[in-house]
Scaffold this motif. Sequence first.
Motif, PDB file in Angstrom:
ATOM      1  N   UNK A  27     -17.463  -0.966  -1.758  1.00  0.00           N
ATOM      2  CA  UNK A  27     -17.459  -1.448  -0.382  1.00  0.00           C
ATOM      3  C   UNK A  27     -16.550  -0.583   0.494  1.00  0.00           C
ATOM      4  N   UNK A  28     -16.933  -0.402   1.740  1.00  0.00           N
ATOM      5  CA  UNK A  28     -16.116   0.373   2.677  1.00  0.00           C
ATOM      6  C   UNK A  28     -15.005  -0.518   3.236  1.00  0.00           C
ATOM      7  N   UNK A  29     -13.753  -0.107   3.022  1.00  0.00           N
ATOM      8  CA  UNK A  29     -12.606  -0.905   3.440  1.00  0.00           C
ATOM      9  C   UNK A  29     -11.553   0.004   4.067  1.00  0.00           C
ATOM     10  N   UNK A  30     -10.579  -0.619   4.696  1.00  0.00           N
ATOM     11  CA  UNK A  30      -9.470   0.154   5.254  1.00  0.00           C
ATOM     12  C   UNK A  30      -8.647   0.782   4.131  1.00  0.00           C
ATOM     13  N   UNK A  31      -8.218   2.018   4.380  1.00  0.00           N
ATOM     14  CA  UNK A  31      -7.399   2.713   3.388  1.00  0.00           C
ATOM     15  C   UNK A  31      -6.706   3.914   3.993  1.00  0.00           C
ATOM     16  N   UNK A  32      -6.169   4.763   3.118  1.00  0.00           N
ATOM     17  CA  UNK A  32      -5.347   5.887   3.579  1.00  0.00           C
ATOM     18  C   UNK A  32      -5.552   7.108   2.694  1.00  0.00           C
ATOM     19  N   UNK A  33      -5.611   8.256   3.342  1.00  0.00           N
ATOM     20  CA  UNK A  33      -5.447   9.512   2.608  1.00  0.00           C
ATOM     21  C   UNK A  33      -3.950   9.765   2.473  1.00  0.00           C
ATOM     22  N   UNK A  34      -3.525  10.228   1.302  1.00  0.00           N
ATOM     23  CA  UNK A  34      -2.100  10.337   1.008  1.00  0.00           C
ATOM     24  C   UNK A  34      -1.634  11.783   1.136  1.00  0.00           C
ATOM     25  N   UNK A  35      -0.568  11.990   1.893  1.00  0.00           N
ATOM     26  CA  UNK A  35       0.154  13.262   1.970  1.00  0.00           C
ATOM     27  C   UNK A  35       1.515  13.038   1.318  1.00  0.00           C
ATOM     28  N   UNK A  36       1.956  13.945   0.491  1.00  0.00           N
ATOM     29  CA  UNK A  36       3.216  13.766  -0.225  1.00  0.00           C
ATOM     30  C   UNK A  36       4.120  14.983  -0.066  1.00  0.00           C
ATOM     31  N   UNK A  37       5.403  14.739   0.157  1.00  0.00           N
ATOM     32  CA  UNK A  37       6.394  15.808   0.121  1.00  0.00           C
ATOM     33  C   UNK A  37       6.601  16.568   1.404  1.00  0.00           C
ATOM     34  N   UNK A  38       6.229  15.990   2.547  1.00  0.00           N
ATOM     35  CA  UNK A  38       6.550  16.634   3.812  1.00  0.00           C
ATOM     36  C   UNK A  38       8.022  16.448   4.155  1.00  0.00           C
ATOM     37  N   UNK A  39       8.524  17.239   5.084  1.00  0.00           N
ATOM     38  CA  UNK A  39       9.949  17.145   5.417  1.00  0.00           C
ATOM     39  C   UNK A  39      10.236  17.795   6.761  1.00  0.00           C
TER      40      UNK A  39
END
Length: 565
Positions: free
Chosen positions: A498-510
């Motif tokens: 099912x299509x639901x709300x979510x997030x693409x994850x970015x890690x380690x920015x600064x």
Amino acid sequence: MAATPQNPAAATSRRKVSRHRGEGQWAVGHFTPLNGNEQFKKDDDGLNVRTRIETIYSKRGFDSIDPNDLRGRMRWWGLYTQRKPGIDGGKTAVLEPEELDDKYFMLRVRVDGGRLTTEQLRVIGEISQEFARGTADITDRQNIQYHWIRIEDVPEIWDRLEAVGLSTTEACGDTPRVILGSPVAGIAADEIIDGSPAIEEIQRRIIGNKAFSNLPRKFKSAISGSPLLDVAHEINDVAFVGVVHPEHGPGFDLWVGGGLSTNPKIGVRLGAWVPLDEVADVYEGVISIFRDYGYRRLRNRARLKFLVADWGPEKFRQVLEDEYLGHKLVDGPAPAQPVERWRDHVGVHQQRDGRFYVGFAPRVGRVDGATLTKIAELAEAHGSGRLRTTVEQKMIVLDVAEAQVNSLVEELEALDLTVRPSAFRRGTMACTGIEYCKLAIVETKARGASLIDELERRVPDFDEPITINLNGCPNACARIQVADIGLKGQLVLDDQGRQVEGYQVHLGGALGLQAGFGRKVRGLKVTADELPDYVERVVRRFQAEREDGERFATWVARASEEALS
């Protein structure tokens, strides 16, 4: 200075006018509007819409507003239509603007340098309660943002704000927006230089000046003399960062061309040292280059960062010096790396005059008018008439006598405005999200607040600095690319397809320490329901695998994709 938009002939008199349309750069003779935004700006300066709001729209109501004013020029006075309730994120990019528009507005109040008096904060709180259904968010650009504003009430709101020295002038639109400043300018014991006089001079010269009210896109700026690098200078169009020149003393290092959104770029140093009394001149030179040479053909290439990327810092500095300043800038040193990982000024800190400032953390910048009014009362009761907002959606009370500190801290804590927040409360930011924003795809504010609660319950011993930034769309208003954990809102498929709300994850920015953009793990997306489980999992892996003193971003850079999934 170069020619203003009102006198383009002066700009072309010394340059050959090309026949092709190029990138829409005025400085090379391309004055024909190349898109609808450039056309409505040419038809009428955005600043002129105020008269129509006061004399026509506020009297005849929402339906009387001209579309080019409604979705264009009204931004020059801080007004955006907000999202109509009940429209899900899957329709954000499908519906026409008039289908997304509610008949209410977001109104953004400029707080240049984050500087507020208790009188100003009280008025902001009163307006919130009377006209904005209690809304009043602190943004990550030090502004205050209302929702549910009726066009009929805007003139009265302006009158009340301006009576205490506040403004919504050019808070949005293709304009010089709020000037970020160190929230502890002029009071911090470790400050290199106080940039407040420069902010005041830029406000006087530039804000509301029609010579600078038609830029290719928005123009973001920052000035700070704090060694904590506390204004996110790396992601502004122009920034002045406090440094000490070995011969000339305290001044500012000049940066240009930073910005995020869908094409993020870290700003570049021009290698120039700028004394305090020349900051406004240099600012004017940089914004004039943007006005004259900025790309106006395509909106998605119209930010200053694209011109800087094409020219390079050497050419940009040369044009600034030769065509706009008329003199060479002094070469200077780069800013030192900050020694502290947090740069939000939360907690109790001694000022240079022996008094104290007290920084506290609302949940993801969400406050309300009644709370802001109470904060103003507390600040006055504890001996201070000054407050500040920060670029991390926090707030600070200044000038607190030592004997008053504990009492103030206790009363703030009673309002759920903690001076001693958990790492998760302190480090989590969220943009407006689908609740009000027409560009958003997912919810952010409430989800960010509930995520804080879950993480505090699940990982109560975690005390390392960490930033978790939630954004409702790809435009990065909450700075997802430079967060330890950046969450870009989108629709995803759950385990049932099912299509639901979510997030693409970015890690380690600064930012600050080894500034750079986060890493995207291939295919790593989480549903909104899975978010607390995912963040807990990656935080616990960091705890288990980190080396002594290692930052989250450094661990991410060497961690396996399995550890980050």
